[in-house]
Design a protein around this motif. Structure first.
Motif, short mmCIF file in Angstrom:
data_model
loop_
_atom_site.label_atom_id
_atom_site.label_comp_id
_atom_site.label_asym_id
_atom_site.label_seq_id
_atom_site.Cartn_x
_atom_site.Cartn_y
_atom_site.Cartn_z
N PRO A 499 -40.59 100.20 14.03
CA PRO A 499 -41.81 100.38 14.83
C PRO A 499 -41.96 99.28 15.87
N GLY A 500 -42.50 99.61 17.01
CA GLY A 500 -42.64 98.65 18.10
C GLY A 500 -43.83 97.74 17.92
N ILE A 501 -43.78 96.89 16.89
CA ILE A 501 -44.89 95.99 16.58
C ILE A 501 -44.34 94.58 16.38
N THR A 502 -45.26 93.62 16.16
CA THR A 502 -44.86 92.24 15.92
C THR A 502 -43.94 92.16 14.70
N GLY A 503 -42.96 91.27 14.76
CA GLY A 503 -42.10 91.07 13.59
C GLY A 503 -40.66 91.46 13.85
N ASP A 539 -46.83 81.24 10.49
CA ASP A 539 -47.40 82.41 11.16
C ASP A 539 -48.04 83.33 10.11
N TYR A 540 -48.45 84.50 10.54
CA TYR A 540 -49.16 85.42 9.65
C TYR A 540 -48.81 86.85 10.03
N ILE A 541 -49.34 87.82 9.28
CA ILE A 541 -49.14 89.24 9.57
C ILE A 541 -50.19 89.66 10.59
N HIS A 542 -49.73 90.08 11.77
CA HIS A 542 -50.61 90.30 12.91
C HIS A 542 -51.34 91.64 12.84
N ASP A 543 -52.32 91.79 13.73
CA ASP A 543 -53.17 92.98 13.71
C ASP A 543 -52.38 94.27 13.94
N ASP A 544 -51.41 94.24 14.88
CA ASP A 544 -50.66 95.48 15.14
C ASP A 544 -49.81 95.88 13.93
N GLN A 545 -49.37 94.90 13.14
CA GLN A 545 -48.64 95.22 11.91
C GLN A 545 -49.59 95.86 10.90
N VAL A 546 -50.81 95.36 10.82
CA VAL A 546 -51.81 95.94 9.91
C VAL A 546 -52.13 97.36 10.34
N GLU A 547 -52.26 97.59 11.64
CA GLU A 547 -52.55 98.93 12.15
C GLU A 547 -51.42 99.89 11.81
N TRP A 548 -50.19 99.42 11.91
CA TRP A 548 -49.04 100.26 11.52
C TRP A 548 -49.13 100.61 10.03
N TYR A 549 -49.44 99.62 9.21
CA TYR A 549 -49.58 99.84 7.76
C TYR A 549 -50.67 100.88 7.49
N TYR A 611 -54.07 80.93 9.92
CA TYR A 611 -54.68 82.09 10.55
C TYR A 611 -54.88 83.19 9.51
N PRO A 612 -56.07 83.76 9.43
CA PRO A 612 -56.30 84.85 8.48
C PRO A 612 -55.66 86.15 8.98
N SER A 613 -55.21 86.96 8.04
CA SER A 613 -54.67 88.27 8.38
C SER A 613 -55.63 89.35 7.89
N ARG A 614 -55.74 90.45 8.60
CA ARG A 614 -56.60 91.58 8.21
C ARG A 614 -55.98 92.41 7.10
N LEU A 615 -54.73 92.10 6.73
CA LEU A 615 -54.00 92.99 5.83
C LEU A 615 -54.70 93.18 4.49
N PHE A 616 -55.16 92.10 3.86
CA PHE A 616 -55.74 92.22 2.53
C PHE A 616 -57.00 93.09 2.56
#
Length: 693
Positions: A499-503, A539-549, A611-616
């Motif tokens: 997927p075309g996201i961060t990481g 670093d952390y898990i970014h918002d676009d990665q969370v949106e993909w999830y 940096y907090p991640s939105r994933l949790f």
């Protein structure tokens, strides 16, 4: 007798003092010395030693008398005395400097031709089309070398007949000394490469477990170790010839004896090295290369300090400033090159591994989405979670790399999983700790390891897998993993489409029951490495990665007609790991403890990003993911439930990255996740110490 020889040499030197130096004069001087010494020995038979020398002084008090005794004429002496063609010293130095530069260029071109010949032989068998370009390149280098060499030889013929003053003679004598030493040391260095590397590699190939492809790979990847001494040999040979032809010093016959002696010693040493490798290979391993190199270097140092002094006017002349600069530059250049080398010291062990018996499951890959689907052939499906293996891939880390691979094999053999998931830091290209910047060898080694074990596996990136000075960048690693992935290996589940996201790699693996229903969706998410805002600023898990999830959970839930069950794997822990640990430490009933402990030795018991991640929060909101697995903190292995989600640290494998961790045992191991058809699961910690008692 030695005292008399010196007196005769001093006498001859006195009479030749005002005569310009040339090759002819220097040879004549040697002939006169031998003639006078022979006459002295003849006279010695007729009387006392003092009488013999007095008669020498009386009969040969002029240079013409000495020359006549040696077979020369007065015309020869008159020709020696002429000073019309004596070269000015400044001109001599300038001409010599340019000749040396031509030698340097010619030597580089010659080594380039040799290197291309090696690659040409390889390409003729492996890549015939590439061989054409290598051949053209070699031909161009040959033409350039011929042009430079022709110019050098033409000028050498002119310089051979030149006359030199005492200052020029002493200059060439110093040069001859220098290049006599360098020439012999260059031969020794070339012989050392052949002995310690080439011969030992063949020794492991013949007597060990190395394969032909690995032998060729090692030889070609280390060809620089041959080209450097080859350049030194060629360069020093021609520089020696240039200086020696002008003054005829030292004796060529003695030089040949020393050269042949070094070569014979190297051959004998090489044969002993092969025999040593054959007999003790189980105990020595590839590390024996370093020991054999040190032994050879010690022998050559002993030669330099003793026997070589017979060849030179001054055996050792140390310019401390120059030596310091050269050694510093060499240390930086060769050190950096050495740390980038692609080494495969653990390969004999990897080649010896048998397949670990396991269930055969159907694996499919979606070319459009990059999703792998594993359809279980049995009711239960077992996943082995490994983390922080930390392979250094260097000679220094070889022993610890071997321990790490043996630990992984012990865990796999004990649990016999259906899938292995590694949550980051498979490699450790951090030069100071591992003495390697190479991150391609560890990847190749672990891929070969898993291919031989024959268990399907997947992984997430860690913060160390692509360090700043590592040989392979993130993009290079991606291409390497693609080349090793499922279509090639049959067991590495690395997506060809992402997927075309961060990481660097974010992927979904579906685990389905025998009837095709979805058991678990495994999300392998890149927690990234560093923010670049400071040392170890994770670093952390970014918002676009969370949106993909979130999008994938909704898609799967819609397709399955129910909220799917899922698990997530990544390297750096979320901030919620710290929150849960602090609540547990405070005795809060908001968390449920299952097993393990946090023994990280840093001030922060949980090394997460600032940096907090939105994933949790997204996981809690969607209600799909009930288990999360990470690594990163090598001494942490707790498993706590917080807000309905099980947060588990993986037991690390690491023997290398942290000081003293090799000798610690309690933190080392893995986790076995057993998936049941009804989407329930069990989690068991598998400490290495318990299965290797």
């Amino acid at each position: 007798m030695e005292r008399v020889e010196k007196r005769i040499k001093d006498l001859v030197a006195l009479y030749f003092e005002d005569i310009p130096y040339s090759l002819e004069v220097i040879k004549a001087r040697e002939v006169v010395e031998k003639a006078l010494l022979g006459e002295y020995k003849r006279l010695l038979k007729e009387g006392a030693e003092s009488d013999a020398f007095e008669r020498i002084m009386g009969s040969y008090g002029k240079l013409s008398d000495m020359a006549k005794l040696a077979g020369y004429t007065e015309r020869d002496v008159a020709r020696w005395r002429t000073g019309e063609a004596v070269k000015d010293f400044s001109l001599v130095r300038k001409e010599t400097k340019w000749q040396r530069r031509r030698i340097y260029v010619f030597s580089l071109l010659a080594v380039g031709v040799l290197g291309n010949c090696f690659w040409l032989i390889y390409d003729l068998f492996a890549a015939p089309f590439s061989a054409i370009f290598v051949l053209l390149q070699a031909a161009l280098l040959v033409v350039l070398a011929a042009l430079v060499g022709r110019k050098f030889l033409r000028l050498e013929k002119e310089y051979e007949t030149a006359l030199y003053d005492t200052k020029s003679y002493l200059y060439f004598r110093r040069l001859t000394d220098r290049y006599t030493k360098r020439r012999l040391n260059g031969i020794a260095l070339c012989a050392a490469f052949f002995t310690v590397f080439f011969v030992v590699e063949f020794g492991f190939f013949i007597f060990g477990n190395s394969k032909p492809a690995e032998l060729v790979e090692n030889l070609l990847s280390n060809i620089l170790l041959f080209e450097i001494p080859a350049y030194l040999v060629i360069k020093n040979f021609f520089c020696f010839q240039m200086a020696q032809k002008r003054i005829g010093f030292p004796d060529r016959q003695i030089c040949r004896k020393h050269r042949n002696g070094i070569l014979i010693f190297s051959v004998v040493y090489g044969i002993l090295a092969v025999l040593l490798t054959a007999v003790f290979r189980k105990f020595l391993g590839y590390g024996s290369n370093g020991l054999l190199a040190a032994g050879f270097a010690l022998c050559m140092f002993g030669y330099d300090m003793t026997l070589r002094r017979k060849l030179t006017d001054q055996n050792l002349v140390v310019n401390r400033r120059r030596l310091g600069l050269v050694l510093s530059a060499a240390l930086l250049i060769f050190g950096y090159g050495f740390l980038q080398r692609d080494t495969w010291y653990t390969q004999p062990y990897i080649n010896s591994l048998p397949v670990v018996p396991h269930e055969d499951h159907k694996i499919s890959y979606n070319e459009e989405t990059g999703v792998y689907t594993i359809t279980a052939s049995e009711e239960d499906f077992r996943i082995l979670h490994l983390t922080d293996i930390h392979l250094g891939g260097s000679l220094y880390s070889y022993r610890k790399d071997l321990k790490a691979l043996k630990a992984v094999y012990a865990e796999i053999e004990h649990t016999r999983p259906d899938l292995v998931v590694v949550t980051g830091d498979m490699s450790f290209p951090l030069g100071v700790m591992s003495l390697s910047f190479n991150n391609s060898a560890p990847v190749g080694q672990f891929a070969a390891f898993m291919r031989n074990v024959d268990i399907p596996w997947a992984f997430t990136y860690g913060n160390h897998d692509a360090e700043g000075l590592a040989t392979l960048s993130e993009g290079d690693l991606n291409e390497l993993y693609k080349s090793l992935s499922y279509k090639t290996s049959g067991n590495l589940l690395y997506p060809y489409v992402q997927p075309g996201i961060t990481g660097r790699n974010n992927q979904l693996i579906e685990i389905r029951n025998p009837d095709g229903t979805l058991n678990q969706a495994l999300f392998l998410i890149d927690s990234n490495a560093y923010t670049g805002e400071g040392l170890n600023a994770y670093d952390y898990i970014h918002d676009d990665q969370v949106e993909w999830y979130e999008g994938e959970i909704r898609r799967l839930s819609e397709e399955e007609g129910d909220t799917v069950s899922s698990m997530a794997f990544f390297h750096i822990p979320l901030q919620e790991y710290r929150t849960a640990w602090e609540l547990y430490e405070a005795g809060s009933d908001e968390v449920t403890w299952f097993f393990g402990e946090n023994n990280e030795r840093t001030a922060d018991k949980v090394c997460c990003s600032d940096y907090p991640s939105r994933l949790f929060d997204a996981m809690v909101s969607l209600g799909s993911t009930k288990a999360v697995f990470c690594g990163h903190d090598h001494y942490n292995n707790m498993s706590l439930e917080y807000r309905g989600i099980r947060l588990t640290y993986g037991m690390s494998i690491d023997y290398l990255a942290m000081p003293g961790i090799e000798h610690d045992k309690g933190q080392r191991g893995a986790e076995l996740i057993t998936l049941h058809p009804d989407r329930t699961w069990e989690l068991e910690q598998i400490p290495l110490a318990e299965i290797t008692k």
